[in-house]
Design a protein around this motif. Structure first.
Motif, short mmCIF file in Angstrom:
data_model
loop_
_atom_site.label_atom_id
_atom_site.label_comp_id
_atom_site.label_asym_id
_atom_site.label_seq_id
_atom_site.Cartn_x
_atom_site.Cartn_y
_atom_site.Cartn_z
N GLY A 104 47.73 40.84 33.42
CA GLY A 104 46.20 41.32 33.36
C GLY A 104 46.01 41.81 31.93
N GLN A 105 47.18 42.23 31.27
CA GLN A 105 46.97 43.00 29.82
C GLN A 105 47.14 41.93 28.86
OE1 GLN A 105 48.04 47.16 29.65
NE2 GLN A 105 48.48 46.98 31.66
N THR A 107 46.54 37.75 27.65
CA THR A 107 46.06 36.60 28.01
C THR A 107 46.95 35.38 27.75
OG1 THR A 107 44.15 35.15 27.86
CG2 THR A 107 44.97 36.18 25.75
N MET A 163 39.65 36.94 32.45
CA MET A 163 40.60 37.04 33.56
C MET A 163 40.60 36.00 34.81
SD MET A 163 42.88 39.43 34.11
CE MET A 163 42.41 41.15 33.80
N GLU A 182 48.45 43.10 37.77
CA GLU A 182 47.12 43.93 37.43
C GLU A 182 45.96 42.94 37.20
OE1 GLU A 182 47.11 47.72 35.73
OE2 GLU A 182 49.27 47.52 35.58
N PRO A 183 45.63 41.96 38.15
CA PRO A 183 44.70 40.96 37.65
C PRO A 183 43.31 41.44 37.65
CG PRO A 183 45.25 40.81 39.98
CD PRO A 183 46.23 41.97 39.30
N THR A 184 43.15 42.59 38.22
CA THR A 184 41.54 43.04 38.20
C THR A 184 41.35 44.38 37.24
OG1 THR A 184 42.18 44.85 40.13
CG2 THR A 184 41.31 42.31 40.83
N LYS A 192 35.74 41.66 40.83
CA LYS A 192 36.69 42.09 41.46
C LYS A 192 36.74 41.39 43.02
CE LYS A 192 38.29 46.46 39.70
NZ LYS A 192 38.61 47.88 39.94
N SER A 213 48.85 46.36 41.33
CA SER A 213 47.85 46.76 40.85
C SER A 213 47.64 48.33 40.98
CB SER A 213 46.59 45.98 41.89
OG SER A 213 45.45 46.50 41.46
#
Lengths: 332, 265
Positions: A104-105, A107, A163, A182-184, A192, A213
């Motif tokens: 998530g953090q 790309t 995302m 942590e995709p959201t 979300k 998450s």
């Protein structure tokens, strides 16, 4: 055979042991000292094909390090990992064909190019046929509204769009095993919700999912099993439903009375319940064991004998349970 | 194999597009590169006004400077920091989850960024030819072998650049490494001054390194400072350095990848 199997998985990093300030910096320059830090400490984890596993823990617990060990990015200091029978570090390229990863953090989009260019590069990397590529892009467009920002430069996307595009990148080759770290993170509620719906569909289609998450709603809505880690060790591993059934044994009713609430008098009047003062003098919370009393029974008794002005029901959330697990108040 | 080349081509294309995304940077490189060549021409014209020095007269020096401009633009213009940044900021973690050979993918990216410098080279060379009318190669064979030597600069440049980038896995910094590499390359390649102007012991040191093949080798072949056999020997050495560094980089990467310490998400 499990799709993922980790045994005594351990990762130790070496960190500079440096005192603060200019003196500390000079001292470290002359005489370098290091300390070992164990991020993952003997973890055993088995995931069967089609499972959706939440991998949670407080900050610094070792979640992301575990994901990097399972995906082959890091080499374990000790222990073994097998993903679809392969060692993900030594057989990195073969393993990478079958897994999808989202951090998530970080790309995986090329920052200065349109989203479409990044997806096309990934299409080539994974050897996805033109027909499959088109079909998957159409599906992502339907579920994630990808089409609206496919021609946009990655650096111009909002976090939610970025995302969604990264999720498409992680899934463009239809991987068997997907790791979502942590995709959201940082997303608003509506994005979300869409991502969670997409992930549920992914799991329903039989993809194996390991999700880390801090947002426990992600976990409750998407996963069936939860692994809680703390200080690099597994604190709990089991079905989410079992975690709830095992640890959520009480329910509560919040009462708003006509006058001030006298907690000692109420305790005397209803000795089977636990009473606590509420936010205002006329508010009070009563907690009862859900195995002993039905909610209807409790409400009937309270309304008949106290005539409250208002009431509401509350149930300890999984968040409370996990907080207590982190704090070491609960053990498996 | 076909799939492998398709992936290489995709990396080359993406890398090239990334460079072309920044038009101003590209134009500035063109102006600066051409400007540096003009300054060099003016300097050497004055120095050689009294006659040849160390075997170089104004005629041969014009060709030498243009060859140095070509290789300098190709090598210094390639975007090595893109790769280094990914190691330093942790994006290498994402690269390692892709089903591609890390080194080959980076080589393809490097080629893509090098190709982006070709228009600068073409414009610069045409401009220099029109302004300074340098002599052609001493023979057709020398011309062909010069082109071959320039083509071999690609693997050589990648080898040196990639090996220096891999050092980031240990140092966690790149700027100093880049400065050191560029200083060594500029000096020992003969880009700044021809190696013939150096004392013999320093020339021996230079020729024991891969750097002279960036400028001194193609220039020596073009100007006929070596015969065909000598030129083939130089090309063999240039190719051997390229192959050696490719293999060496693989060995270094095996150790470097164990140094990956991407903390946090």
């Amino acid at each position: 055979m499990p799709i993922l199997e980790a045994r005594s998985l351990t990762k130790t990093f070496r960190r500079p042991d440096k005192a603060s300030g200019f003196k500390g910096a000079l001292k470290h320059l002359a005489q370098r000292k290091y300390k070992n830090y164990t991020a993952v400490d003997g973890i055993d984890l088995t995931v069967e094909a089609g499972e959706s596993v939440a991998y949670v823990g407080p900050n610094g617990a070792g979640k992301s390090t575990t994901v990097k060990l399972l995906t082959g990015i890091l080499k374990p200091t000790e222990g073994t990992v097998r993903v679809m029978g392969r060692d993900p570090h030594t057989e990195r390229i073969a393993n990478a064909h079958d897994i999808g990863v989202l951090f998530g953090q970080r790309t995986q989009l090329w920052w200065d190019l349109p989203v479409e260019e990044s997806l096309k590069l990934l299409k080539h990397m994974y050897g996805v046929s033109d027909a499959d590529y088109k079909a998957r892009i159409a599906k992502f467009d339907e579920l994630l509204d990808l089409g609206e920002f496919m021609p946009a430069l990655a650096r111009t996307l909002s976090l939610g769009q970025r995302m969604r595009a990264d999720l498409a990148c992680a899934l463009i080759h239809d991987p068997k095993m997907v790791y979502l770290d942590e995709p959201t993170i940082g997303l608003d509620i509506s994005v979300k919700d869409r991502l969670r719906a997409f992930l549920r569909e992914l799991v329903d289609d039989g993809t194996t999912l390991l999700l880390t998450s801090h947002d426990l709603a992600d976990i409750e809505e998407v996963c069936e099993r939860i692994v809680v880690i703390d200080k690099g060790k597994v604190a709990y591993d089991g079905p989410i439903a079992q975690l709830k059934a095992h640890y959520i044994t009480t329910k509560a009713v919040n009462l708003h009375l006509e006058g001030p609430a006298d907690v000692p008098a109420l305790t005397e009047k209803f000795p089977d319940f636990a009473w606590a003062a509420g936010a205002s003098p006329s508010e009070v919370t009563v907690t009862y064991e859900s195995a002993r009393f039905s909610t209807a029974e409790v409400l009937g008794s309270l309304t008949a004998r106290l005539s409250p002005r208002d009431l509401s029901l509350s149930e300890p959330s999984i968040e409370d349970v996990i907080r207590r697990l982190y704090a070491g108040e609960l053990t498996q | 194999m076909t799939h492998g080349f398709a992936v290489d081509r995709a990396f080359v294309t993406v890398s090239l597009k990334r460079r072309l995304a920044y038009k101003t940077q590209w134009i500035v490189a063109l102006v600066l590169g051409g400007g540096a060549m003009l300054v060099s021409m003016a300097l050497w014209r004055n120095l050689l006004s009294g006659g040849a020095l160390s075997g170089y007269d104004w005629d041969s020096m014009r060709a030498y400077i243009i060859i140095g401009f070509v290789t300098g633009t190709l090598v210094f213009g390639a975007a090595d920091w893109y790769i280094a940044d990914r190691i330093l900021d942790g994006h290498v973690a994402i690269d390692l989850t892709k089903p591609v050979d890390f080194q080959r993918a980076r080589a393809a990216e490097y080629v893509g960024s090098m190709i982006s410098t070709v228009p600068t080279v073409v414009v610069g060379v045409i401009g220099a030819w029109l302004l300074f009318d340098p002599p052609g190669p001493v023979s057709a064979t020398a011309g062909v072998l010069t082109v071959l030597s320039l083509l071999l600069v690609f693997p050589l440049a990648f080898g040196i650049t990639y090996l220096s980038i891999l050092v980031c896995f240990w140092t966690k910094r790149y700027l100093g490494i880049m400065w050191l590499r560029e200083a060594l390359l500029g000096f020992f390649s003969g880009m700044m001054i021809p190696l013939a102007f150096m004392p013999s012991w320093l020339q021996a040191v230079a020729w024991a390194l891969p750097f002279p093949h960036f400028t001194a080798t193609p220039a020596a072949i073009y100007l006929g400072h070596v015969d065909t056999a000598g030129a083939l020997g130089l090309l063999a050495a240039e190719a051997a350095w390229g192959v050696g560094m490719w293999i060496g980089a693989r060995l270094v990467f095996r150790h470097a990848v164990k140094k990956v310490t991407v903390h946090g998400g």
